[in-house]
Design a protein around this motif. Structure first.
Motif, PDB file in Angstrom:
ATOM      1  N   LEU A  50      -6.818  12.127   4.053  1.00 41.81           N
ATOM      2  CA  LEU A  50      -7.120  12.818   3.755  1.00 41.81           C
ATOM      3  C   LEU A  50      -7.071  14.488   3.559  1.00 41.81           C
ATOM      4  N   ILE A  51      -7.300  14.856   5.265  1.00 43.19           N
ATOM      5  CA  ILE A  51      -6.714  16.673   5.209  1.00 43.19           C
ATOM      6  C   ILE A  51      -5.591  16.843   5.501  1.00 43.19           C
ATOM      7  N   ALA A  52      -4.342  16.057   5.909  1.00 36.55           N
ATOM      8  CA  ALA A  52      -2.964  15.980   5.574  1.00 36.55           C
ATOM      9  C   ALA A  52      -2.700  16.048   4.079  1.00 36.55           C
ATOM     10  N   THR A  53      -2.827  15.856   2.975  1.00 34.02           N
ATOM     11  CA  THR A  53      -2.733  15.366   2.136  1.00 34.02           C
ATOM     12  C   THR A  53      -3.469  16.932   1.763  1.00 34.02           C
ATOM     13  N   GLY A  78       3.726  14.740   5.168  1.00 38.18           N
ATOM     14  CA  GLY A  78       2.903  14.434   5.981  1.00 38.18           C
ATOM     15  C   GLY A  78       1.802  13.839   6.158  1.00 38.18           C
ATOM     16  N   ILE A  79       1.367  12.886   5.336  1.00 37.09           N
ATOM     17  CA  ILE A  79       0.386  11.976   5.381  1.00 37.09           C
ATOM     18  C   ILE A  79       0.392  11.193   6.622  1.00 37.09           C
ATOM     19  N   ASN A  80       1.596  10.540   7.004  1.00 41.31           N
ATOM     20  CA  ASN A  80       1.114   9.054   7.809  1.00 41.31           C
ATOM     21  C   ASN A  80       0.811  10.175   9.310  1.00 41.31           C
ATOM     22  N   ALA A  81       2.233  11.841   9.014  1.00 44.62           N
ATOM     23  CA  ALA A  81       1.135  12.569  10.606  1.00 44.62           C
ATOM     24  C   ALA A  81       0.464  12.684  10.575  1.00 44.62           C
ATOM     25  N   GLY A  82      -0.331  13.484   9.752  1.00 47.50           N
ATOM     26  CA  GLY A  82      -2.163  13.283   9.581  1.00 47.50           C
ATOM     27  C   GLY A  82      -2.829  11.997  10.275  1.00 47.50           C
ATOM     28  N   ALA A  83      -2.743  11.882  10.162  1.00 47.79           N
ATOM     29  CA  ALA A  83      -3.107  10.033  10.301  1.00 47.79           C
ATOM     30  C   ALA A  83      -3.139   9.802  11.628  1.00 47.79           C
ATOM     31  N   ALA A  84      -1.665   9.621  12.552  1.00 45.75           N
ATOM     32  CA  ALA A  84      -1.462  10.039  13.248  1.00 45.75           C
ATOM     33  C   ALA A  84      -2.115  10.812  14.794  1.00 45.75           C
ATOM     34  N   PHE A  85      -2.034  11.993  14.025  1.00 43.44           N
ATOM     35  CA  PHE A  85      -3.227  12.906  14.640  1.00 43.44           C
ATOM     36  C   PHE A  85      -4.313  13.196  14.928  1.00 43.44           C
ATOM     37  N   ALA A  86      -5.121  12.352  13.806  1.00 42.31           N
ATOM     38  CA  ALA A  86      -5.830  12.094  13.598  1.00 42.31           C
ATOM     39  C   ALA A  86      -6.968  11.238  14.659  1.00 42.31           C
ATOM     40  N   VAL A  87      -5.506   9.722  14.941  1.00 44.90           N
ATOM     41  CA  VAL A  87      -6.233   8.583  15.638  1.00 44.90           C
ATOM     42  C   VAL A  87      -5.999   9.271  16.968  1.00 44.90           C
ATOM     43  N   THR A  88      -4.645   9.672  16.943  1.00 45.64           N
ATOM     44  CA  THR A  88      -4.610  10.659  18.655  1.00 45.64           C
ATOM     45  C   THR A  88      -5.705  11.244  19.314  1.00 45.64           C
ATOM     46  N   VAL A  89      -5.867  11.796  18.528  1.00 51.10           N
ATOM     47  CA  VAL A  89      -7.334  12.984  18.719  1.00 51.10           C
ATOM     48  C   VAL A  89      -8.475  12.243  18.703  1.00 51.10           C
ATOM     49  N   GLY A  90      -8.830  10.978  18.435  1.00 48.94           N
ATOM     50  CA  GLY A  90      -9.800  10.495  18.315  1.00 48.94           C
ATOM     51  C   GLY A  90     -10.103  10.291  19.762  1.00 48.94           C
ATOM     52  N   LEU A 125      -5.661  14.994  -8.995  1.00 48.77           N
ATOM     53  CA  LEU A 125      -6.951  14.621  -8.043  1.00 48.77           C
ATOM     54  C   LEU A 125      -7.229  13.562  -7.377  1.00 48.77           C
ATOM     55  N   ALA A 126      -7.780  12.667  -8.420  1.00 49.54           N
ATOM     56  CA  ALA A 126      -7.671  11.262  -8.040  1.00 49.54           C
ATOM     57  C   ALA A 126      -6.615  10.496  -7.514  1.00 49.54           C
ATOM     58  N   ALA A 127      -5.255  10.928  -7.799  1.00 51.42           N
ATOM     59  CA  ALA A 127      -4.370  10.297  -7.923  1.00 51.42           C
ATOM     60  C   ALA A 127      -3.836  10.433  -6.233  1.00 51.42           C
ATOM     61  N   LEU A 128      -3.866  11.610  -5.993  1.00 50.14           N
ATOM     62  CA  LEU A 128      -3.960  12.154  -4.292  1.00 50.14           C
ATOM     63  C   LEU A 128      -4.490  11.636  -3.398  1.00 50.14           C
ATOM     64  N   THR A 129      -5.848  11.894  -3.909  1.00 52.30           N
ATOM     65  CA  THR A 129      -6.776  11.066  -3.155  1.00 52.30           C
ATOM     66  C   THR A 129      -6.604   9.720  -2.877  1.00 52.30           C
ATOM     67  N   LEU A 130      -6.236   8.740  -3.828  1.00 50.55           N
ATOM     68  CA  LEU A 130      -5.807   7.741  -3.859  1.00 50.55           C
ATOM     69  C   LEU A 130      -4.404   7.231  -3.439  1.00 50.55           C
ATOM     70  N   ALA A 131      -3.841   7.738  -3.582  1.00 46.61           N
ATOM     71  CA  ALA A 131      -2.396   7.508  -2.319  1.00 46.61           C
ATOM     72  C   ALA A 131      -2.617   7.456  -1.252  1.00 46.61           C
ATOM     73  N   ALA A 132      -3.387   9.009  -0.304  1.00 48.76           N
ATOM     74  CA  ALA A 132      -3.558   9.170   0.810  1.00 48.76           C
ATOM     75  C   ALA A 132      -4.772   8.271   1.336  1.00 48.76           C
ATOM     76  N   LEU A 133      -5.496   7.679   0.352  1.00 46.94           N
ATOM     77  CA  LEU A 133      -6.374   6.631   1.110  1.00 46.94           C
ATOM     78  C   LEU A 133      -5.415   5.319   1.218  1.00 46.94           C
ATOM     79  N   LEU A 134      -4.651   4.935   0.856  1.00 42.04           N
ATOM     80  CA  LEU A 134      -3.234   3.654   0.614  1.00 42.04           C
ATOM     81  C   LEU A 134      -2.733   4.256   1.843  1.00 42.04           C
ATOM     82  N   ALA A 151       0.822  -0.986   0.196  1.00 41.97           N
ATOM     83  CA  ALA A 151      -0.079  -0.755  -0.135  1.00 41.97           C
ATOM     84  C   ALA A 151       1.195   1.320   0.156  1.00 41.97           C
ATOM     85  N   LEU A 152       1.681   1.425   0.660  1.00 41.44           N
ATOM     86  CA  LEU A 152       2.536   2.279   0.714  1.00 41.44           C
ATOM     87  C   LEU A 152       3.428   2.938  -0.439  1.00 41.44           C
ATOM     88  N   ALA A 153       3.762   1.743  -0.788  1.00 44.86           N
ATOM     89  CA  ALA A 153       4.796   1.632  -1.977  1.00 44.86           C
ATOM     90  C   ALA A 153       3.875   2.513  -3.039  1.00 44.86           C
TER      91      ALA A 153
END
Length: 328
Positions: free
Chosen positions: A120-123, A87-99, A230-239, A64-66
């Protein structure tokens, strides 16, 4: 192309087999085989309930990361783009921490959903700021923006954890990144995300291939540059979010795997074939790094991100030096 794919499939198979055998204890082939066939001894239960899941999670996370890194590098034309550095990994980690700290959300499904939202927000933040810089925002400066946002989010995450000791105890191991002792339900996120990503890559392949040209040339041959990007970056963020949900923040895999894939593939084959090779390279790298993490500080275990940094940091410096040489 076919030979490369066969080689990578064999390499992944051998890596997974080695992952089941190697670790703090080395198990004999007959023990592993018995475990896979339902053996009930202590060693067989350990293999079936611990080593098999971590091997699967490692392969899915790496794949997925590749692909996430490949999508980012392709649509931004930036060979340094990678979910961790941007910063996408950091955004996901921050959201999980907030939750967890604010809303007390700790179920695996909640963690997965929060990771997607944060990624998605970090992206959006990184590439939104990049667009304000004009055309150059797609190359060098985007990396600086990503590193800055990643550092900011990582700092906020640490502050929130320090204010909530319960959350610190819960998330400290997860935030270090790794494939061991992860909720098995998260496997489904990666197992679903990867086939969907490959289908999406196949549908976008011609458009992404056209983006090798400049934007005006791509638009001139009928490619919707903004839509594809936009579609590629969204897909990258989801992966990347699926990977973070499975294994926590894991860096450098999305940077290294696409470059290795480019060097061993036939560049004339196009983006979709490159995506297949990149996916397999990422899976192999992740499983091998996980094996090394078990062995280098035995009887302890090193964080997977630390192991990947041993290769990723020098590789990043090499890329930066190469880009500087080209610029000069």
């Amino acid at each position: 192309m076919i030979r490369t794919l066969i080689f990578l499939v064999l390499a992944l198979t051998l890596s997974c087999v080695a992952s089941l055998h190697l670790g703090l204890r080395v198990y004999a082939p007959e023990t592993v085989w018995s475990a896979l066939n339902g053996g009930a001894s202590t060693e067989e239960i350990i293999i079936r309930t611990l080593r098999v899941p971590r091997t699967i999670i490692g392969a899915l996370t790496g794949a997925a990361l590749a692909i996430s890194g490949l999508l980012m590098q392709s649509v931004t034309r930036n060979p340094l783009a990678e979910p961790g550095l941007l910063g996408i990994n950091a955004g996901a980690a921050f959201a999980v921490t907030v939750g967890l700290t604010v809303f007390a959300l700790s179920s695996p499904l909640a963690i997965g959903a929060l990771a997607v939202i944060g990624a998605l927000i970090a992206t959006a933040l990184v590439f939104g700021f990049g667009l304000t810089l004009g055309p150059s925002g797609n190359t060098g400066p985007i990396l600086l923006i990503g590193v800055t946002i990643a550092a900011l989010l990582a700092s906020l995450t640490q502050v929130m954890l320090l204010l909530d000791e319960t959350a610190l105890e819960t998330l400290l191991f997860w935030l270090s990144g790794g494939f061991a002792d992860r909720p098995l339900i998260m496997i489904w996120g990666g197992a679903i995300a990867l086939p969907v990503a490959l289908i999406a890559c196949a549908s976008m392949a011609s458009g992404i291939d056209a983006l090798r040209l400049d934007d005006q040339s791509a638009q001139g041959i009928g490619v919707g540059v903004t839509r594809i990007r936009l579609a590629a970056l969204t897909l990258a963020a989801l992966l990347a979010a699926a990977a973070v949900a499975m294994a926590g923040p894991v860096v450098f895999l999305g940077l290294i795997a696409p470059h290795i894939a480019r060097r061993i593939s036939d560049g004339s084959r196009g983006f979709f074939h490159l995506a297949l090779i990149t996916m397999l390279c990422g899976a192999v790298l992740a499983v091998l790094a996980d094996i090394l993490a078990r062995l280098i500080v035995a009887p302890g275990e090193a964080p997977i991100s630390a192991v990947l940094a041993l290769v990723g940091a020098p590789f990043l410096m090499y890329l930066l030096r190469s880009r500087r040489a080209v610029a000069l």
